[in-house]
Design a protein around this motif. Sequence first.
Motif, PDB file in Angstrom:
ATOM      1  N   LYS A  88      -2.000   7.223 -51.737  1.00 43.42           N
ATOM      2  CA  LYS A  88      -1.230   5.991 -51.594  1.00 43.42           C
ATOM      3  C   LYS A  88      -0.031   6.095 -52.538  1.00 43.42           C
ATOM      4  O   LYS A  88      -0.190   6.078 -53.753  1.00 43.42           O
ATOM      5  CB  LYS A  88      -2.085   4.773 -51.922  1.00 43.42           C
ATOM      6  CG  LYS A  88      -3.293   4.607 -51.000  1.00 43.42           C
ATOM      7  CD  LYS A  88      -4.127   3.401 -51.405  1.00 43.42           C
ATOM      8  CE  LYS A  88      -5.343   3.256 -50.505  1.00 43.42           C
ATOM      9  NZ  LYS A  88      -6.183   2.093 -50.890  1.00 43.42           N
ATOM     10  N   ILE A  89       1.163   6.230 -51.959  1.00 44.61           N
ATOM     11  CA  ILE A  89       2.376   6.491 -52.733  1.00 44.61           C
ATOM     12  C   ILE A  89       3.117   5.184 -52.957  1.00 44.61           C
ATOM     13  O   ILE A  89       3.486   4.506 -51.995  1.00 44.61           O
ATOM     14  CB  ILE A  89       3.282   7.486 -51.986  1.00 44.61           C
ATOM     15  CG1 ILE A  89       2.501   8.764 -51.639  1.00 44.61           C
ATOM     16  CG2 ILE A  89       4.518   7.814 -52.802  1.00 44.61           C
ATOM     17  CD1 ILE A  89       3.239   9.684 -50.687  1.00 44.61           C
ATOM     18  N   PRO A  90       3.351   4.782 -54.211  1.00 46.66           N
ATOM     19  CA  PRO A  90       4.133   3.563 -54.463  1.00 46.66           C
ATOM     20  C   PRO A  90       5.550   3.717 -53.913  1.00 46.66           C
ATOM     21  O   PRO A  90       6.179   4.742 -54.084  1.00 46.66           O
ATOM     22  CB  PRO A  90       4.125   3.447 -55.992  1.00 46.66           C
ATOM     23  CG  PRO A  90       2.966   4.276 -56.440  1.00 46.66           C
ATOM     24  CD  PRO A  90       2.851   5.389 -55.462  1.00 46.66           C
TER      25      PRO A  90
ATOM     26  N   SER B 298       3.153   2.489 -43.489  1.00 51.72           N
ATOM     27  CA  SER B 298       3.790   1.678 -44.514  1.00 51.72           C
ATOM     28  C   SER B 298       2.940   0.446 -44.756  1.00 51.72           C
ATOM     29  O   SER B 298       2.674  -0.346 -43.843  1.00 51.72           O
ATOM     30  CB  SER B 298       5.202   1.269 -44.071  1.00 51.72           C
ATOM     31  OG  SER B 298       5.833   0.478 -45.047  1.00 51.72           O
ATOM     32  N   TYR B 299       2.494   0.266 -45.988  1.00 53.54           N
ATOM     33  CA  TYR B 299       1.550  -0.798 -46.326  1.00 53.54           C
ATOM     34  C   TYR B 299       2.252  -1.847 -47.186  1.00 53.54           C
ATOM     35  O   TYR B 299       2.694  -1.577 -48.295  1.00 53.54           O
ATOM     36  CB  TYR B 299       0.356  -0.208 -47.078  1.00 53.54           C
ATOM     37  CG  TYR B 299      -0.631  -1.232 -47.598  1.00 53.54           C
ATOM     38  CD1 TYR B 299      -1.529  -1.849 -46.737  1.00 53.54           C
ATOM     39  CD2 TYR B 299      -0.659  -1.555 -48.941  1.00 53.54           C
ATOM     40  CE1 TYR B 299      -2.432  -2.772 -47.220  1.00 53.54           C
ATOM     41  CE2 TYR B 299      -1.562  -2.475 -49.434  1.00 53.54           C
ATOM     42  CZ  TYR B 299      -2.456  -3.093 -48.573  1.00 53.54           C
ATOM     43  OH  TYR B 299      -3.361  -4.027 -49.048  1.00 53.54           O
TER      44      TYR B 299
ATOM     45  N   ASP C 273       3.253  13.665 -53.550  1.00 49.36           N
ATOM     46  CA  ASP C 273       2.994  12.232 -53.654  1.00 49.36           C
ATOM     47  C   ASP C 273       3.859  11.534 -54.703  1.00 49.36           C
ATOM     48  O   ASP C 273       3.521  10.436 -55.156  1.00 49.36           O
ATOM     49  CB  ASP C 273       1.510  11.964 -53.964  1.00 49.36           C
ATOM     50  CG  ASP C 273       0.587  12.504 -52.882  1.00 49.36           C
ATOM     51  OD1 ASP C 273       1.046  12.596 -51.725  1.00 49.36           O
ATOM     52  OD2 ASP C 273      -0.571  12.834 -53.196  1.00 49.36           O
TER      53      ASP C 273
ATOM     54  N   TRP D 145       0.872   5.056 -47.170  1.00 49.18           N
ATOM     55  CA  TRP D 145      -0.431   5.695 -47.110  1.00 49.18           C
ATOM     56  C   TRP D 145      -0.312   6.997 -46.335  1.00 49.18           C
ATOM     57  O   TRP D 145       0.206   7.018 -45.210  1.00 49.18           O
ATOM     58  CB  TRP D 145      -1.460   4.791 -46.429  1.00 49.18           C
ATOM     59  CG  TRP D 145      -1.827   3.582 -47.268  1.00 49.18           C
ATOM     60  CD1 TRP D 145      -1.119   3.058 -48.288  1.00 49.18           C
ATOM     61  CD2 TRP D 145      -2.983   2.769 -47.105  1.00 49.18           C
ATOM     62  NE1 TRP D 145      -1.747   1.970 -48.810  1.00 49.18           N
ATOM     63  CE2 TRP D 145      -2.916   1.761 -48.099  1.00 49.18           C
ATOM     64  CE3 TRP D 145      -4.071   2.776 -46.250  1.00 49.18           C
ATOM     65  CZ2 TRP D 145      -3.894   0.778 -48.235  1.00 49.18           C
ATOM     66  CZ3 TRP D 145      -5.045   1.802 -46.376  1.00 49.18           C
ATOM     67  CH2 TRP D 145      -4.960   0.816 -47.374  1.00 49.18           C
TER      68      TRP D 145
ATOM     69  N   GLU E 254       3.659   0.385 -50.529  1.00 48.26           N
ATOM     70  CA  GLU E 254       2.977   1.668 -50.570  1.00 48.26           C
ATOM     71  C   GLU E 254       3.173   2.408 -49.261  1.00 48.26           C
ATOM     72  O   GLU E 254       3.398   1.794 -48.204  1.00 48.26           O
ATOM     73  CB  GLU E 254       1.474   1.508 -50.817  1.00 48.26           C
ATOM     74  CG  GLU E 254       1.102   1.069 -52.217  1.00 48.26           C
ATOM     75  CD  GLU E 254      -0.404   0.953 -52.398  1.00 48.26           C
ATOM     76  OE1 GLU E 254      -0.846   0.954 -53.566  1.00 48.26           O
ATOM     77  OE2 GLU E 254      -1.143   0.860 -51.396  1.00 48.26           O
TER      78      GLU E 254
END
Length: 977
Positions: free
Chosen positions: A484-486, A463-464, A515, A470, A468
Amino acid sequence: MTTGLRCQSVRNLELSSNDHTQNFHYLPDDFYWFGNASGLFRFDGQQEINFLIHDKKSNVIHDQFIASKVYPDGLSKLWVTTYHALHSLDVRTGKSRTFRMQHDLKDITVGYTIFHQDTNRKDLLVKADSNLFAFNIKNNSYRLLQNQSQANTLYSLKVKEKVLFYGAPWWNANGIEYFEYNTGGITNFQHIDLPIMVKHIVPYTADSLYLATAQGLQLLTNPLDPTKRKVTTIIPGEARIVTLDTLTRSIWVSISEQGLYQFSPKNNIILNRWTTADGLISDDARTLFCDGKGNVFVSHLSGGVDLILQSNASISLTSISGSSSISDMTISSGRDILCFTNDGKTYRKTSGDKDSDEKLIGVFPNLIKSKVATYPNGSCIVQGTNGIATFDKEGILTNIQKTPTNIYLGVLAFDDQETLILSNQGIQTWQGDSLTSLPGIPFGDTDFFTSLIKLTPNRFVASYRQIELWDISRTPTGWKVDSKIPMPGETNTAILRNDTLFAGTSAGLLTIVNDSIVATFNPEPLGNLWVNAIHEDDRGRLWLGTEQGLVCYFPSSGNYQYYGEADGLPDSWFIRANVIDRDSAFIMATKTGLVTVNTSLADDTLSDNKIYLSDIWINGIRDETHSLYDPQPLDLDYQHNSVSFLPGMIELGPSELSGFKHRLVGLQEDYTYGKSGEVVRYPSIPPGNYTFEFVGVDKNGRSTLPFTLQVRISPPFYQTWWFWLLCGAGVFSGFYYFNRRAVRRETERQQAIQKEQARQAAETLARHQAVVSEQRRIMMELHDDLGGTLGSLFYKLDGYLLDQESGLEINPDFEQLKNTSGEAMKKLREVMKSNVAKELPLPVFARKLVDMARASAQSARLEWTLERDDAFPEIELSSQQVHNALLIFKEALQNIRKHAKATSFSLRLHLDPDNTFLISLTDDGIGMPSAAAAERHDGTGNGLHNMRRRAADLQGTLSITSPPAGGTVLQLHFPLT
């Protein structure tokens, strides 16, 4: 409270009237009914409605204290008793009737109670004073069954075709009454002597009765056999009341100053004990009622009512003593649970169910707020705020060391002993005693990544920055970021099922495919779900540990069930920690302990609760005419189209998480969600037919069966079908009238035109006949006068010429005069013939033209050709048309012979689609250089003029042209009709 077989909780019912509540009943309408000193009440689990017993037509004096249970008659009436009379209540109208029995011609005014209902005979068994009656609810008649009963309360037990009755006498008497009821009569009436005072009875079997006595809960066996009769004390003390839970076949009893007990006759053990320490209002109950669904109502001598809710929840707590809260956990190969707390303590639990098996391994300051990852061989690695430790597969500490960086939030262990740790330097690799940055993965400050979640041996997500997720996988050359999934929030946990990723976030459970987020589970009744843990059971259901409680989510249907503290959870705040799978159960961690959940707990079915229509308002005025028992359609006019509904839900559990969804079918396609107690308002419903439909949603997210109510809003008269039908009929009648009038006028006009045309035709015919008559007269005169003169001249000259042959001398001009007179006679005959022309069909007329052309060509020795249509229709040409057309054609042929110096000519005859006839003559002569020359060719100058005049008479056109190549083209067009 002794731990029992079922999860139970106490709810104090905040009833508006708690005045000596002593009679409860659960009726087929799914409502709970109870009586007290204020009357009869209907209760849906949240609110009650009072029904006063008042018969305006009766002079019977009575209070509102309901002395018996409530008995429905199967129609619309409920039957109850006050102390002074028997009453029926129509729940649709709220009207009641009052009845009193007589004995020895005297009214009985005291001691009324209903103790049984014979549904086959439509009889209520009513006790009035010491008399037992059978009251028929169909015809309101009664008959005396027995007149010597001293029982205060009677209890029944059905055995085959008979009903056995046991009566507890007045408080100052000993023993119990007994009789049998069968086929409408009482038999075997007797008194059973006992050395004890019996207050209440539970007939468990024909040979065993449980008694509430001054000595406690006692068991009476073989009550009808004095030689075997025996009384055994089960729970000592002063028992106030006893009842049977038909669902569990357990006995509930209230013991004075001791509280409430639940006893199992089958196992001969006490299952539960309830006191004020467990939430009861008092330890002395007045009335107990079990609804057959596992719930128990308790009214108290001091006032107030408690509801003991029971569920099938298989949830147990394993607490961790002396800890602030759990940070993570894992399980060893020996099935021991290793628990790590936020204050650095490590515990080993040899069983997840007993606190006594807990063992403190140690306190490690470097392992505060630790996270755990387990290797495939059973060993594990633990990371804390500034330390890392390892444990072998038996849960024995093997190594611990301090690290130079502040490590927290994540650790992953893989098959090849590779370890990834999330630190303030990003995602790093742990290599025994040092940390190395992970190649190919960006890193930076601590707010870059918030969690690491392992999906497969070669894949994890991170979790970024809460925006996002990743997706990172291992390749032969190392780890790489695949996508990278919003995300709408922070990702705390995730699992991978086939190709679908379920991510538990601060915004609910997200379903991710390719994704992309394809679904979000965050039901409004539960608030904003913060999902910290996920477990998938063997039936494909997802168990979500959230900060609001435990949720079982059914991905196939989208339904869910919610479990909170009312269902046995010791703590509703689940933390971000590993989940331990144990066959048909699993273990999750809350802030205060471990929770073991049996996965058979969840059931994706309809809710057991029932929804009903509590109130209706029409144009702001409460509607009293529509009953929830018999919801007749709402038939309103367009001026009363503001309707409000108040749905109610029959639900005993806490209602703060309950609601409903509703729609007005015909006006709305989708449901609208409403909270419990919320009024649904439709301020202006357009005219039409609708169905108001609402569905209850219980705290577990399950839906009830829908409740529907037909609603019809009548339109104003000018919008009704009959009005438009009348309008249509009027318009049609008007149209028909004016159309008929117009048709009549048009008919009259046409008739006038026809008369005028007939008159003109008659005049034309008369003129024509006059002209023809005049022509004939002229012809006759020409024939008789001019013809005779010319004939005489011709023959006289012919005679002179004969004399010349005989030798007489004659003027030489006589030959020319003879020829001229002969030619004049010939022309005169032709003129006379043409003036008597007849009507001809077109085919005959065409043949006449061809014959004239052929004769002219032969006489002048000219070549000629013919072009004509294959066939002509039988169209009749008038005599005038025949006359004019033949003269024009004859003049044209004569011009070709005399003036054109032609060697050939062609004739074309053609009928156009519009019935215009064409006569075309084309020669190869010298042509016509000018109009003046044409006139000269005619000799007299009248030929062309006469041809054009005759063409005009034909209402046609005549054209004569000379092409540059030479020759002459004459074309005559004239209509045949």
